[in-house]
Design an enzyme around this catalytic site. Structure first.
Site, PDB file in Angstrom:
ATOM      1  N   THR A 105       0.839  -1.214   0.000  1.00  0.00           N
ATOM      2  CA  THR A 105       0.000   0.000   0.000  1.00  0.00           C
ATOM      3  C   THR A 105       0.875   1.266   0.000  1.00  0.00           C
ATOM      4  O   THR A 105       0.603   2.186  -0.773  1.00  0.00           O
ATOM      5  CB  THR A 105      -0.964  -0.033   1.205  1.00  0.00           C
ATOM      6  N   GLU A 156       1.322   9.738  -5.304  1.00  0.00           N
ATOM      7  CA  GLU A 156       1.914  11.046  -4.993  1.00  0.00           C
ATOM      8  C   GLU A 156       2.791  11.513  -6.150  1.00  0.00           C
ATOM      9  O   GLU A 156       2.740  12.674  -6.555  1.00  0.00           O
ATOM     10  CB  GLU A 156       2.758  10.958  -3.710  1.00  0.00           C
ATOM     11  N   GLY A 206       3.130  16.609  -0.087  1.00  0.00           N
ATOM     12  CA  GLY A 206       1.894  15.906   0.238  1.00  0.00           C
ATOM     13  C   GLY A 206       1.419  16.280   1.625  1.00  0.00           C
ATOM     14  O   GLY A 206       2.215  16.314   2.565  1.00  0.00           O
ATOM     15  N   HIS A 266      -7.066   0.613  -1.009  1.00  0.00           N
ATOM     16  CA  HIS A 266      -6.310  -0.383  -1.786  1.00  0.00           C
ATOM     17  C   HIS A 266      -7.266  -1.561  -1.942  1.00  0.00           C
ATOM     18  O   HIS A 266      -7.546  -2.263  -0.978  1.00  0.00           O
ATOM     19  CB  HIS A 266      -5.049  -0.774  -1.006  1.00  0.00           C
ATOM     20  N   ARG A 306      -2.101  18.068  -2.028  1.00  0.00           N
ATOM     21  CA  ARG A 306      -0.727  18.570  -2.000  1.00  0.00           C
ATOM     22  C   ARG A 306      -0.767  20.079  -1.759  1.00  0.00           C
ATOM     23  O   ARG A 306      -1.787  20.731  -1.987  1.00  0.00           O
ATOM     24  CB  ARG A 306       0.030  18.251  -3.305  1.00  0.00           C
TER      25      ARG A 306
HETATM   26  C1  LIG Z   1       2.153  22.179   3.945  1.00  0.00           C
HETATM   27  C2  LIG Z   1       2.504  22.993   5.179  1.00  0.00           C
HETATM   28  C3  LIG Z   1       3.818  23.700   4.906  1.00  0.00           C
HETATM   29  C4  LIG Z   1       1.408  24.024   5.426  1.00  0.00           C
HETATM   30  O1  LIG Z   1       1.770  24.733   6.545  1.00  0.00           O
HETATM   31  P1  LIG Z   1       1.644  26.354   6.597  1.00  0.00           P
HETATM   32  O2  LIG Z   1       2.343  26.946   5.434  1.00  0.00           O
HETATM   33  O3  LIG Z   1       2.017  26.756   7.957  1.00  0.00           O
HETATM   34  O4  LIG Z   1       0.132  26.568   6.313  1.00  0.00           O
HETATM   35  P2  LIG Z   1      -1.085  26.517   7.323  1.00  0.00           P
HETATM   36  O5  LIG Z   1      -0.785  25.609   8.484  1.00  0.00           O
HETATM   37  O6  LIG Z   1      -1.493  27.920   7.565  1.00  0.00           O
HETATM   38  O7  LIG Z   1      -2.154  25.787   6.386  1.00  0.00           O
HETATM   39  C5  LIG Z   1      -2.601  26.364   5.180  1.00  0.00           C
HETATM   40  C6  LIG Z   1      -3.890  25.669   4.832  1.00  0.00           C
HETATM   41  O8  LIG Z   1      -3.645  24.280   4.555  1.00  0.00           O
HETATM   42  C7  LIG Z   1      -4.405  23.454   5.464  1.00  0.00           C
HETATM   43  N1  LIG Z   1      -3.593  22.299   5.832  1.00  0.00           N
HETATM   44  C8  LIG Z   1      -2.325  22.281   6.292  1.00  0.00           C
HETATM   45  N2  LIG Z   1      -1.928  21.016   6.490  1.00  0.00           N
HETATM   46  C9  LIG Z   1      -2.970  20.221   6.149  1.00  0.00           C
HETATM   47  C10 LIG Z   1      -3.180  18.813   6.125  1.00  0.00           C
HETATM   48  N3  LIG Z   1      -2.225  17.974   6.502  1.00  0.00           N
HETATM   49  N4  LIG Z   1      -4.377  18.339   5.687  1.00  0.00           N
HETATM   50  C11 LIG Z   1      -5.356  19.193   5.289  1.00  0.00           C
HETATM   51  N5  LIG Z   1      -5.220  20.535   5.282  1.00  0.00           N
HETATM   52  C12 LIG Z   1      -4.038  21.032   5.707  1.00  0.00           C
HETATM   53  C13 LIG Z   1      -4.717  24.349   6.661  1.00  0.00           C
HETATM   54  O9  LIG Z   1      -5.898  23.913   7.307  1.00  0.00           O
HETATM   55  C14 LIG Z   1      -4.914  25.710   5.988  1.00  0.00           C
HETATM   56  O10 LIG Z   1      -6.200  25.760   5.392  1.00  0.00           O
HETATM   57  P3  LIG Z   1      -6.986  27.178   5.304  1.00  0.00           P
HETATM   58  O11 LIG Z   1      -6.112  28.068   4.448  1.00  0.00           O
HETATM   59  O12 LIG Z   1      -8.272  26.783   4.653  1.00  0.00           O
HETATM   60  O13 LIG Z   1      -7.096  27.644   6.725  1.00  0.00           O
HETATM   61  C15 LIG Z   1       2.611  22.055   6.432  1.00  0.00           C
HETATM   62  O14 LIG Z   1       1.344  21.480   6.671  1.00  0.00           O
HETATM   63  C16 LIG Z   1       3.649  20.964   6.263  1.00  0.00           C
HETATM   64  O15 LIG Z   1       4.836  21.230   6.266  1.00  0.00           O
HETATM   65  N6  LIG Z   1       3.211  19.695   6.118  1.00  0.00           N
HETATM   66  C17 LIG Z   1       4.147  18.596   5.938  1.00  0.00           C
HETATM   67  C18 LIG Z   1       4.348  18.329   4.448  1.00  0.00           C
HETATM   68  C19 LIG Z   1       5.408  17.273   4.207  1.00  0.00           C
HETATM   69  O16 LIG Z   1       6.473  17.274   4.796  1.00  0.00           O
HETATM   70  N7  LIG Z   1       5.100  16.354   3.289  1.00  0.00           N
HETATM   71  C20 LIG Z   1       6.019  15.303   2.977  1.00  0.00           C
HETATM   72  C21 LIG Z   1       7.039  15.726   1.931  1.00  0.00           C
HETATM   73  S1  LIG Z   1       6.406  15.591   0.294  1.00  0.00           S
END
Ligand SMILES: CC(C)(COP(=O)(O)OP(=O)(O)OC[C@H]1O[C@@H](n2cnc3c(N)ncnc32)[C@H](O)[C@@H]1OP(=O)(O)O)[C@@H](O)C(=O)NCCC(=O)NCCS
Length: 127
Positions: free
Chosen positions: A35, A43, A62, A69, A113
């Site tokens: 999975t 992704e 992401g 799955h 994403r």
């Molecule tokens: C993406 C990320 C940078 C956003 O953080 P940020 O810039 O501080 O933004 P915010 O926390 O203000 O969120 C922005 C919006 O996205 C939404 N959001 C953030 N993370 C979320 C999640 N995991 N699922 C759903 N919505 C999400 C928030 O609710 C907010 O929505 P709104 O604008 O409607 O209020 C942060 O969530 C992050 O770093 N996540 C990890 C990503 C990662 O490492 N992925 C693996 C590598 S590919």
């Protein structure tokens, strides 16, 4: 130049490798497509769907997966992923996904994403 818009579609094809099987990934003990490997393929396809249309220095990360799955697949089978951009909410991009093997659908669901500036994103992570 093409722009980021709802309805964008990307299709990617590959063959299931031994290292993608559940017993190798550590997500199970059987020799079937894992999975996490299928989700990684979803992704990858979603990233490929939009990355060519982002600004210089931007990429997507992401932030959510909601995936089922639904059927097992063996090594060396061909799999195809179709990702469609179905929602744009500021920097949040939602994709609808289907993965099929040679016999039909094996995975379905949604994935979200977030558009980030690569350098700023890496700088903000606590060391
Ligand atoms: C993406 C990320 C940078 C956003 O953080 P940020 O810039 O501080 O933004 P915010 O926390 O203000 O969120 C922005 C919006 O996205 C939404 N959001 C953030 N993370 C979320 C999640 N995991 N699922 C759903 N919505 C999400 C928030 O609710 C907010 O929505 P709104 O604008 O409607 O209020 C942060 O969530 C992050 O770093 N996540 C990890 C990503 C990662 O490492 N992925 C693996 C590598 S590919």
């Amino acid at each position: 130049m093409e722009e980021l818009k709802i309805g964008l579609i990307k299709k990617c094809k590959r063959e299931v490798k031994r290292e993608e099987l559940a017993d190798k990934v550590g997500s199970g003990v059987l020799k079937v497509y894992s999975t996490p490997s299928m989700i990684a393929f979803m992704e990858y396809t979603s990233e490929e769907c939009v990355n060519p249309l982002l600004e210089e220095g931007e990429t997507t990360v992401g932030i959510a997966v909601d995936i089922k799955h639904i059927k097992a697949t063996l090594v060396a089978k061909k799999v195809e992923c179709i990702s469609e951009l179905i929602e744009i909410d500021g920097k949040k991009l939602k994709f609808k996904l289907t993965v099929s093997d040679e016999d039909g659908k094996i995975g379905i669901g949604n994935h979200t994403r977030f558009i980030v500036n690569s350098k700023e994103f890496m700088k903000k992570i606590k060391k």
